[in-house]
Design an enzyme around this catalytic site. Structure first.
Site, mmCIF file in Angstrom:
data_model
loop_
_atom_site.group_PDB
_atom_site.id
_atom_site.type_symbol
_atom_site.label_atom_id
_atom_site.label_comp_id
_atom_site.label_asym_id
_atom_site.label_seq_id
_atom_site.Cartn_x
_atom_site.Cartn_y
_atom_site.Cartn_z
ATOM 1 N N HIS A 268 0.876 -1.181 0.000
ATOM 2 C CA HIS A 268 0.000 0.000 0.000
ATOM 3 C C HIS A 268 0.914 1.232 0.000
ATOM 4 O O HIS A 268 1.727 1.394 -0.902
ATOM 5 C CB HIS A 268 -0.913 -0.111 1.220
ATOM 6 C CG HIS A 268 -2.070 0.834 1.280
ATOM 7 N ND1 HIS A 268 -2.474 1.613 0.236
ATOM 8 C CD2 HIS A 268 -2.935 1.127 2.309
ATOM 9 C CE1 HIS A 268 -3.521 2.341 0.601
ATOM 10 N NE2 HIS A 268 -3.813 2.069 1.857
ATOM 11 N N HIS A 307 -2.193 -2.054 -9.771
ATOM 12 C CA HIS A 307 -3.218 -1.460 -8.923
ATOM 13 C C HIS A 307 -4.461 -2.334 -8.987
ATOM 14 O O HIS A 307 -4.798 -2.845 -10.052
ATOM 15 C CB HIS A 307 -3.551 -0.036 -9.400
ATOM 16 C CG HIS A 307 -4.228 0.777 -8.360
ATOM 17 N ND1 HIS A 307 -5.579 0.712 -8.135
ATOM 18 C CD2 HIS A 307 -3.733 1.651 -7.454
ATOM 19 C CE1 HIS A 307 -5.887 1.515 -7.149
ATOM 20 N NE2 HIS A 307 -4.787 2.098 -6.704
ATOM 21 N N ASP A 363 2.654 5.727 -6.603
ATOM 22 C CA ASP A 363 3.890 5.666 -5.828
ATOM 23 C C ASP A 363 5.142 5.595 -6.689
ATOM 24 O O ASP A 363 6.254 5.656 -6.163
ATOM 25 C CB ASP A 363 3.856 4.446 -4.891
ATOM 26 C CG ASP A 363 2.817 4.608 -3.804
ATOM 27 O OD1 ASP A 363 2.707 5.719 -3.277
ATOM 28 O OD2 ASP A 363 2.106 3.628 -3.498
HETATM 29 N N1 CMC Z 1 5.124 -6.669 -10.077
HETATM 30 C C1 CMC Z 1 5.066 -7.887 -10.658
HETATM 31 N N2 CMC Z 1 3.943 -8.615 -10.795
HETATM 32 C C2 CMC Z 1 2.814 -8.069 -10.293
HETATM 33 C C3 CMC Z 1 2.779 -6.789 -9.682
HETATM 34 C C4 CMC Z 1 3.998 -6.097 -9.586
HETATM 35 N N3 CMC Z 1 4.039 -4.876 -9.012
HETATM 36 N N4 CMC Z 1 1.529 -6.516 -9.284
HETATM 37 C C5 CMC Z 1 0.778 -7.569 -9.632
HETATM 38 N N5 CMC Z 1 1.562 -8.515 -10.243
HETATM 39 C C6 CMC Z 1 1.131 -9.777 -10.835
HETATM 40 C C7 CMC Z 1 0.887 -10.833 -9.754
HETATM 41 O O1 CMC Z 1 2.055 -11.591 -9.520
HETATM 42 C C8 CMC Z 1 -0.210 -11.638 -10.392
HETATM 43 O O2 CMC Z 1 0.366 -12.449 -11.389
HETATM 44 P P1 CMC Z 1 -0.176 -13.958 -11.645
HETATM 45 O O3 CMC Z 1 -1.585 -13.765 -12.158
HETATM 46 O O4 CMC Z 1 0.758 -14.550 -12.631
HETATM 47 O O5 CMC Z 1 -0.144 -14.639 -10.304
HETATM 48 C C9 CMC Z 1 -1.065 -10.594 -11.112
HETATM 49 O O6 CMC Z 1 -0.153 -9.535 -11.434
HETATM 50 C C10 CMC Z 1 -2.220 -10.049 -10.274
HETATM 51 O O7 CMC Z 1 -1.676 -9.556 -9.049
HETATM 52 P P2 CMC Z 1 -2.466 -9.498 -7.677
HETATM 53 O O8 CMC Z 1 -1.488 -9.551 -6.555
HETATM 54 O O9 CMC Z 1 -3.569 -10.525 -7.676
HETATM 55 O O10 CMC Z 1 -3.135 -8.075 -7.786
HETATM 56 P P3 CMC Z 1 -3.787 -7.242 -6.590
HETATM 57 O O11 CMC Z 1 -4.873 -6.441 -7.188
HETATM 58 O O12 CMC Z 1 -4.148 -8.140 -5.454
HETATM 59 O O13 CMC Z 1 -2.591 -6.332 -6.065
HETATM 60 C C11 CMC Z 1 -1.153 -4.508 -5.755
HETATM 61 C C12 CMC Z 1 -2.506 -4.968 -6.293
HETATM 62 C C13 CMC Z 1 -1.079 -2.992 -5.826
HETATM 63 C C14 CMC Z 1 -1.017 -4.934 -4.263
HETATM 64 C C15 CMC Z 1 -0.025 -5.160 -6.600
HETATM 65 O O14 CMC Z 1 -0.117 -4.753 -7.948
HETATM 66 C C16 CMC Z 1 1.374 -4.871 -6.043
HETATM 67 O O15 CMC Z 1 1.840 -5.598 -5.170
HETATM 68 N N6 CMC Z 1 2.051 -3.800 -6.563
HETATM 69 C C17 CMC Z 1 3.340 -3.424 -6.040
HETATM 70 C C18 CMC Z 1 3.173 -2.599 -4.779
HETATM 71 C C19 CMC Z 1 2.641 -1.214 -5.078
HETATM 72 O O16 CMC Z 1 3.136 -0.526 -5.948
HETATM 73 N N7 CMC Z 1 1.658 -0.784 -4.291
HETATM 74 C C20 CMC Z 1 1.068 0.566 -4.411
HETATM 75 C C21 CMC Z 1 -0.350 0.492 -4.883
HETATM 76 S S1 CMC Z 1 -1.047 2.089 -5.353
HETATM 77 C C22 CMC Z 1 -1.026 3.112 -3.964
HETATM 78 C C23 CMC Z 1 -1.543 2.520 -2.700
HETATM 79 O O17 CMC Z 1 -2.423 1.686 -2.643
HETATM 80 O O18 CMC Z 1 -1.056 2.968 -1.686
#
Ligand code: CMC
Length: 423
Positions: A268, A307, A363
């Site tokens: 987050h 996201h 971010d």
């Molecule tokens: N790098 C590499 N792979 C990723 C990333 C990433 N940053 N984000 C998602 N994926 C992949 C994940 O491995 C999965 O792949 P597969 O289908 O092969 O297993 C697929 O994309 C879907 O990911 P998810 O974890 O199910 O997606 P989510 O909606 O639960 O997670 C998220 C959203 C923001 C937590 C995630 O994209 C992430 O961890 N991003 C990096 C951390 C980040 O930048 N966070 C800030 C978010 S915006 C501001 C805020 O909220 O504060």
């Protein structure tokens, strides 16, 4: 019900149910009527991560993740970032309309009047270890405000709630500045009510010596835009934490500390700190492809990418990228910006990121601006938390006016042993 309904056939019993559809949703409680017999609890929905569950109605922030739209109270984020200052935006987010001149003057003076921190809180900040993470200091200090303002427990009194809102908006900036100064080993600065909210924040952070602090207009504007962009983002992890804790009717400072604790996670708000550490670890644009391969092998995530809601682009990221260029014109360009630009270019052309619809989020570039302002990476999430307090408060207030809201208490599917005996 007519066409606005869902017809469900329960194949276990052959019974057909009609469930109303309102505003694109069915009520989870309507599923409870779907039962196999008297002893059956009734159907529930299972939604880990609340990926498809609306927990509330809200009129604060509108997000269309497909189209990359973000609006506060109907105003596009692009317009607010260009034309509104943070306190106007905070007023809008919290109370629903932009303030007129009289309201704005009163709001500014109320916030200005609350910006001095009680000595107990200043002393508390001083007691933390010099290398304590500023976000831990922020969370603990915000929670401790409830010891100074026990009246804040009277949450059912609307006037009292308003007083706490004003206190929070003022004091979180002062706490953030103290957390920074403690981290750097500097004495705390007194607030200066003659400056703007952002100007005063910069004053409390950076003033050295006794003269009047004059914020650099480009940095003041950049920080103002960043604060406007971070003011709210509807039902994300920390806002949900605020609503959950607030639903038990405890004091708002404790709830805010809980929300800030949620923000502190790297998935987050702490992603901004993780992005900068990631850029530093990569070091040069030439090393970007090897890093991307590492991400694709699942060894790490590309921080600042992806996201839950935005699947095309994050509109805040676009604005921040532009502001970053303005800031770099006065602070000088950093090699880390080149690494970030190359990272973005390579990732956006790569099938792994394209197929998963992963784009830079808010971010990705914000940390570069904070770094250009000479802030340590450990302070970045605090810089997110200060403006987000306004969103947390808006949601906290909204829940009190929503007759349907009650203490939050989700269900579970029990998957443990059904019963066993000792010995
Ligand atoms: N790098 C590499 N792979 C990723 C990333 C990433 N940053 N984000 C998602 N994926 C992949 C994940 O491995 C999965 O792949 P597969 O289908 O092969 O297993 C697929 O994309 C879907 O990911 P998810 O974890 O199910 O997606 P989510 O909606 O639960 O997670 C998220 C959203 C923001 C937590 C995630 O994209 C992430 O961890 N991003 C990096 C951390 C980040 O930048 N966070 C800030 C978010 S915006 C501001 C805020 O909220 O504060």
């Amino acid at each position: 019900m007519g066409n606005n309904s869902l017809t469900i056939t329960d194949n276990r019993t052959g019974v057909i149910y009609e469930v109303p559809i309102e505003e694109g949703t069915v009520r989870a409680m309507d599923l409870r009527a779907i039962r196999t017999g008297e002893s059956d609890f009734g159907l529930m929905s299972y939604d880990p991560g609340f990926a498809n569950t609306a927990s509330t109605r809200s009129s604060i922030t509108y997000v269309d993740g497909e189209k990359g739209i973000l609006r506060y109270r109907g105003y596009p984020i692009e317009e607010l970032a260009e034309r509104a200052d943070f306190l106007e935006t905070a007023y809008l987010v919290i109370f629903g309309t932009l303030p007129d001149e009289v309201q704005l003057a009163a709001w500014r003076s109320e916030i200005g009047g609350h910006s001095l921190l009680h000595m107990n809180i200043q002393n508390l900040v001083s007691t933390f270890r010099y290398d304590a993470h500023p976000m831990s200091v922020f969370i603990s200090s915000v929670a401790s405000l409830s010891t100074i303002y026990p009246d804040s427990r009277r949450v059912t009194d609307p006037e009292n709630r308003r007083l706490q809102v004003e206190r929070v908006i003022a004091k979180v900036a002062s706490i953030a500045a103290c957390a920074y100064r403690h981290n750097q080993g500097f004495a705390f600065n007194r607030p200066d009510a003659s400056l703007s909210y952002i100007g005063n924040f910069l004053n409390m952070m950076f003033r050295m010596g006794e003269g009047r602090y004059e914020p650099h207009p480009v940095l003041e504007r950049a920080l103002n835009v960043l604060f406007v962009l971070h003011a709210d983002h509807e039902q994300n992890c920390s806002t949900t934490a605020m609503r959950v804790i607030g639903s038990a009717h405890g004091d708002p400072y404790s709830a805010l500390a809980g929300a800030a604790a949620a923000l502190y996670g790297p998935l987050h708000g702490a992603a901004n700190e993780a992005v900068l550490r990631q850029l530093e670890a990569i070091g040069t644009p030439e090393r970007v492809p090897a890093y991307i391969d590492k991400v694709k092998r699942g060894e790490c995530r590309l921080m600042g990418f992806g996201h839950r809601v935005y699947t095309n682009y994050d509109p805040r990221c676009r604005i921040i990228k532009r502001i970053a260029e303005e800031v770099f014109e006065i602070t000088g360009r950093s090699l880390l910006l080149d690494v970030a630009l190359e990272l973005e270019r390579v990732a956006l052309a790569d099938e792994y990121f394209i197929s998963r619809r992963l784009y830079p989020n808010v971010d990705f570039y914000s940390g570069l601006i904070y770094r250009a302002m000479d802030l340590p990476a450990s302070l970045f999430t605090v810089m997110f938390a200060v403006p987000r307090c306004c969103g947390w408060l808006a949601h906290w207030l909204e829940a009190f006016d929503d007759a349907e809201q009650k203490i939050m208490r989700p269900r579970q599917i029990y998957s443990g042993v059904s019963e066993r005996r000792m010995g």
